[in-house]
Design an enzyme around this catalytic site. Structure first.
Site, PDB file in Angstrom:
ATOM      1  N   LYS A  82       0.855  -1.193   0.000  1.00 48.89           N
ATOM      2  CA  LYS A  82       0.000   0.000   0.000  1.00 48.89           C
ATOM      3  C   LYS A  82       0.881   1.230   0.000  1.00 48.89           C
ATOM      4  CE  LYS A  82      -4.043   2.087   1.376  1.00 48.89           C
ATOM      5  NZ  LYS A  82      -3.867   2.858   0.138  1.00 48.89           N
ATOM      6  N   LYS A 106       5.947   2.324   8.073  1.00 45.51           N
ATOM      7  CA  LYS A 106       4.747   2.965   8.651  1.00 45.51           C
ATOM      8  C   LYS A 106       3.690   1.919   8.960  1.00 45.51           C
ATOM      9  CE  LYS A 106       5.135   7.236   6.118  1.00 45.51           C
ATOM     10  NZ  LYS A 106       4.528   8.326   5.395  1.00 45.51           N
ATOM     11  N   LYS A 118       4.789   2.076  -3.414  1.00 43.97           N
ATOM     12  CA  LYS A 118       4.777   3.505  -3.789  1.00 43.97           C
ATOM     13  C   LYS A 118       4.865   3.623  -5.295  1.00 43.97           C
ATOM     14  CE  LYS A 118       4.563   7.492  -1.704  1.00 43.97           C
ATOM     15  NZ  LYS A 118       3.961   7.818  -0.412  1.00 43.97           N
ATOM     16  N   THR A 202      -3.530  12.735   7.560  1.00 49.66           N
ATOM     17  CA  THR A 202      -2.088  12.878   7.795  1.00 49.66           C
ATOM     18  C   THR A 202      -1.850  14.017   8.783  1.00 49.66           C
ATOM     19  OG1 THR A 202      -1.657  12.053   5.587  1.00 49.66           O
ATOM     20  CG2 THR A 202       0.144  13.230   6.659  1.00 49.66           C
ATOM     21  N   ASN A 233      -1.710  19.319   1.032  1.00 49.87           N
ATOM     22  CA  ASN A 233      -2.666  18.557   1.838  1.00 49.87           C
ATOM     23  C   ASN A 233      -2.210  18.490   3.298  1.00 49.87           C
ATOM     24  OD1 ASN A 233      -3.183  15.727   3.115  1.00 49.87           O
ATOM     25  ND2 ASN A 233      -4.923  16.109   1.800  1.00 49.87           N
ATOM     26  N   SER A 360      -6.325   5.498   5.320  1.00 52.12           N
ATOM     27  CA  SER A 360      -6.451   4.787   4.038  1.00 52.12           C
ATOM     28  C   SER A 360      -6.838   3.339   4.312  1.00 52.12           C
ATOM     29  CB  SER A 360      -5.121   4.808   3.280  1.00 52.12           C
ATOM     30  OG  SER A 360      -5.078   5.897   2.403  1.00 52.12           O
TER      31      SER A 360
HETATM   32  P1  NAD Z   1       0.841  18.333  -1.761  1.00 46.78           P
HETATM   33  O1  NAD Z   1       1.152  18.114  -3.173  1.00 46.78           O
HETATM   34  O2  NAD Z   1      -0.571  18.484  -1.363  1.00 46.78           O
HETATM   35  O3  NAD Z   1       1.648  19.633  -1.232  1.00 46.78           O
HETATM   36  C1  NAD Z   1       3.035  19.759  -1.364  1.00 46.78           C
HETATM   37  C2  NAD Z   1       3.427  21.131  -0.850  1.00 46.78           C
HETATM   38  O4  NAD Z   1       4.863  21.209  -0.865  1.00 46.78           O
HETATM   39  C3  NAD Z   1       2.912  22.291  -1.705  1.00 46.78           C
HETATM   40  O5  NAD Z   1       2.624  23.403  -0.894  1.00 46.78           O
HETATM   41  C4  NAD Z   1       4.119  22.576  -2.615  1.00 46.78           C
HETATM   42  O6  NAD Z   1       4.119  23.915  -3.109  1.00 46.78           O
HETATM   43  C5  NAD Z   1       5.253  22.335  -1.661  1.00 46.78           C
HETATM   44  N1  NAD Z   1       6.516  22.024  -2.346  1.00 46.78           N
HETATM   45  C6  NAD Z   1       6.703  21.249  -3.450  1.00 46.78           C
HETATM   46  N2  NAD Z   1       7.997  21.237  -3.786  1.00 46.78           N
HETATM   47  C7  NAD Z   1       8.649  21.997  -2.862  1.00 46.78           C
HETATM   48  C8  NAD Z   1       9.987  22.379  -2.644  1.00 46.78           C
HETATM   49  N3  NAD Z   1      10.958  21.947  -3.463  1.00 46.78           N
HETATM   50  N4  NAD Z   1      10.292  23.183  -1.575  1.00 46.78           N
HETATM   51  C9  NAD Z   1       9.303  23.611  -0.730  1.00 46.78           C
HETATM   52  N5  NAD Z   1       8.021  23.286  -0.893  1.00 46.78           N
HETATM   53  C10 NAD Z   1       7.693  22.493  -1.931  1.00 46.78           C
HETATM   54  O7  NAD Z   1       1.550  17.125  -0.965  1.00 46.78           O
HETATM   55  P2  NAD Z   1       1.155  16.519   0.456  1.00 46.78           P
HETATM   56  O8  NAD Z   1       0.221  15.391   0.229  1.00 46.78           O
HETATM   57  O9  NAD Z   1       0.827  17.620   1.400  1.00 46.78           O
HETATM   58  O10 NAD Z   1       2.559  15.862   0.850  1.00 46.78           O
HETATM   59  C11 NAD Z   1       3.582  16.612   1.493  1.00 46.78           C
HETATM   60  C12 NAD Z   1       4.553  15.645   2.147  1.00 46.78           C
HETATM   61  O11 NAD Z   1       3.840  14.829   3.076  1.00 46.78           O
HETATM   62  C13 NAD Z   1       5.217  14.660   1.179  1.00 46.78           C
HETATM   63  O12 NAD Z   1       6.526  14.365   1.624  1.00 46.78           O
HETATM   64  C14 NAD Z   1       4.358  13.428   1.278  1.00 46.78           C
HETATM   65  O13 NAD Z   1       5.047  12.250   0.896  1.00 46.78           O
HETATM   66  C15 NAD Z   1       4.051  13.462   2.768  1.00 46.78           C
HETATM   67  N6  NAD Z   1       2.869  12.671   3.119  1.00 46.78           N
HETATM   68  C16 NAD Z   1       1.637  12.995   2.637  1.00 46.78           C
HETATM   69  C17 NAD Z   1       0.556  12.208   2.987  1.00 46.78           C
HETATM   70  C18 NAD Z   1      -0.835  12.523   2.524  1.00 46.78           C
HETATM   71  O14 NAD Z   1      -1.754  11.798   2.925  1.00 46.78           O
HETATM   72  N7  NAD Z   1      -1.053  13.564   1.755  1.00 46.78           N
HETATM   73  C19 NAD Z   1       0.737  11.096   3.821  1.00 46.78           C
HETATM   74  C20 NAD Z   1       2.009  10.819   4.321  1.00 46.78           C
HETATM   75  C21 NAD Z   1       3.075  11.622   3.951  1.00 46.78           C
END
Ligand code: NAD
Length: 426
Positions: A82, A106, A118, A202, A233, A360
């Protein structure tokens, strides 16, 4: 210009290689501490399966563009794999491998019947039309269809993918399967079998970890100054939850820059103005860089964007006394060592961001049973899961005298190693 671009991509590839090798080093250390023989590490150091696909898409201008995508399945000894799908120009095979390993950890930490997977596609959805994105999402599902499915490998959203993309992917899989298959993917819209509370899960999990970490440091979240890097997000919901709890969110950022105000930012206004990619700073003139933001004054720092943000170059300048990793892999191994030596409490990604995969899993359970829970039920179950995981890891760190990251890996790797042994694989 071409040479500059090539140098940038070599630098990015090296960074991703570092992310994978440092993850492997911590897994090795955790297995050694738990007394497992070396062959267990040999099995777990790479995904069991890695698929590379090429997806031809007719673009709006009439041209055909070939996109490259990946799907990694790290270990399926415990159950189906997953993990999310990332749409980003910097996606590499190495990054996807590391991300799948973190998903396995995780799942072990929050005790889910899953292994880690992934996926990623090298693309920039910010430059693509709605129609092109739909075609790419459907094309990717067709390309990986042989190795995914509700009892094989269940995808979800990640950076720059959302519930609309999950809906297209679920629909494509259902068409191929000739059967409605909501359990194929999670993070769907509620009307297509999504779970209440998934979108903010998250951030909810990170908020629970922040509160627990603050308690350990006798700090109150109310009134604490917080910086959140990333306003997507994870980062945007988190800023809102902390703001509502009375924390002062002094800094936020996106890919284009950062905003900082020691008096606190107007979070509701920023949430209202952000776009679907988590971009908001473009609307302001008085921005600072992401680098400056990370080193700005605060009590709690939450990287919630991308990998390799806290490194040996800036770890000495971090002002926060608690760092909670909402993003995957934001802190390098060298930086982890520096922060720990400086007495900063670092709550690692594999624990802090496990709320997403937890809900999830709840979504998949609800799809399988065809009976849906209220938001309160989901939140209650998530809260119990995160508190249990946080305390198991904090206690392991204390009793084994290791940092929280190694403790989390020790907790996370055990079930997968045991399951692989019982199956007779090692
Ligand atoms: P998202 O796409 O919704 O948001 C990403 C954010 O990071 C945006 O604001 C974007 O502008 C910014 N960003 C992108 N590149 C960047 C950079 N080089 N420098 C600074 N900011 C940058 O993504 P998300 O879902 O919020 O995920 C963010 C992190 O959280 C990731 O590492 C993801 O793997 C992790 N994560 C997300 C979830 C989830 O459920 N959404 C779960 C576990 C982990």
């Amino acid at each position: 210009m071409v040479a500059e671009k090539a140098a940038d991509s070599t630098k990015e590839a090296k960074k991703q290689m570092d992310v994978l090798s440092s993850t492997q080093a911590v897994v090795k250390n955790a297995l050694e501490k738990l007394g497992y023989p070396d062959e267990v590490y040999e099995l777990l150091k790479e995904p069991l399966r890695m698929m590379t696909v090429r997806i031809p898409i007719k673009m709006d201008d009439g041209s055909t563009k070939i996109f490259t995508g990946y799907r990694a399945q790290h270990n399926d000894a415990v159950g189906p794999t997953k993990g999310g799908i990332r749409f980003h120009p910097d996606v590499t095979e190495t990054e996807v491998k590391a991300l799948s390993m973190w998903m396995s950890l995780k799942a072990g930490i929050v005790d889910l019947p899953y292994g880690g997977g992934k996926g990623g596609i090298i693309c920039d959805p910010r430059d693509m039309s709605f129609r092109e994105l739909e075609a790419l999402s459907r094309g990717y599902v067709r390309a990986i269809s042989q190795i995914v499915g509700p009892t094989k490998d269940i995808p979800a959203p990640d950076v720059f993918t959302n519930s609309q993309i999950m809906a297209w992917m679920m629909d494509e899989y259902s068409r191929m399967d000739e059967f409605n298959s909501p359990g194929f993917i999670t993070g769907k819209p509620i009307v297509l079998g999504g779970s209440h509370g998934r979108e903010s899960a998250t951030a909810k999990g990170v908020t629970i970890c922040i509160n627990e970490a603050a308690k350990k440091r006798n700090m109150s979240v109310k009134g604490a100054k917080v910086i959140v890097q990333g306003f997507g997000n994870a980062g945007s919901f988190l800023s809102k939850f902390l703001h509502d709890e009375g924390a002062i969110v002094v800094g936020i950022s996106d890919a284009y820059g950062a905003l900082y105000d020691p008096e606190g930012l107007d979070i509701d206004y920023l949430l209202d103005r952000r776009d679907s990619f988590g971009t908001v700073t473009k609307l302001f003139n008085n921005t600072i860089s992401n680098k400056e933001l990370l080193e700005s004054e605060c009590d709690i720092l939450v990287p919630a964007a991308v990998e390799n943000q806290i490194t040996e170059d800036n770890a000495h300048n971090i002002k926060a006394s608690i760092v909670v990793e909402a993003a995957n892999g934001p802190t390098t191994m060298e930086a982890t060592k520096i922060l720990t030596e400086r007495g900063i409490l670092l709550v690692p990604d594999v624990l802090a961001s496990a709320g997403g995969v937890t809900v999830s899993y709840f979504e998949w359970v609800q799809n399988n049973q065809g009976y849906y829970w209220s938001e309160e039920e989901v939140e209650e179950k998530l809260y119990a899961t995160m508190i249990k995981a946080f305390n198991a890891i904090y206690d392991t760190a204390q009793t084994r005298q290791v940092d929280m990251r190694l403790a989390a890996y020790m907790v996370g790797v055990r079930k997968m190693a045991e399951a692989s042994r019982f199956r007779g694989w090692v």
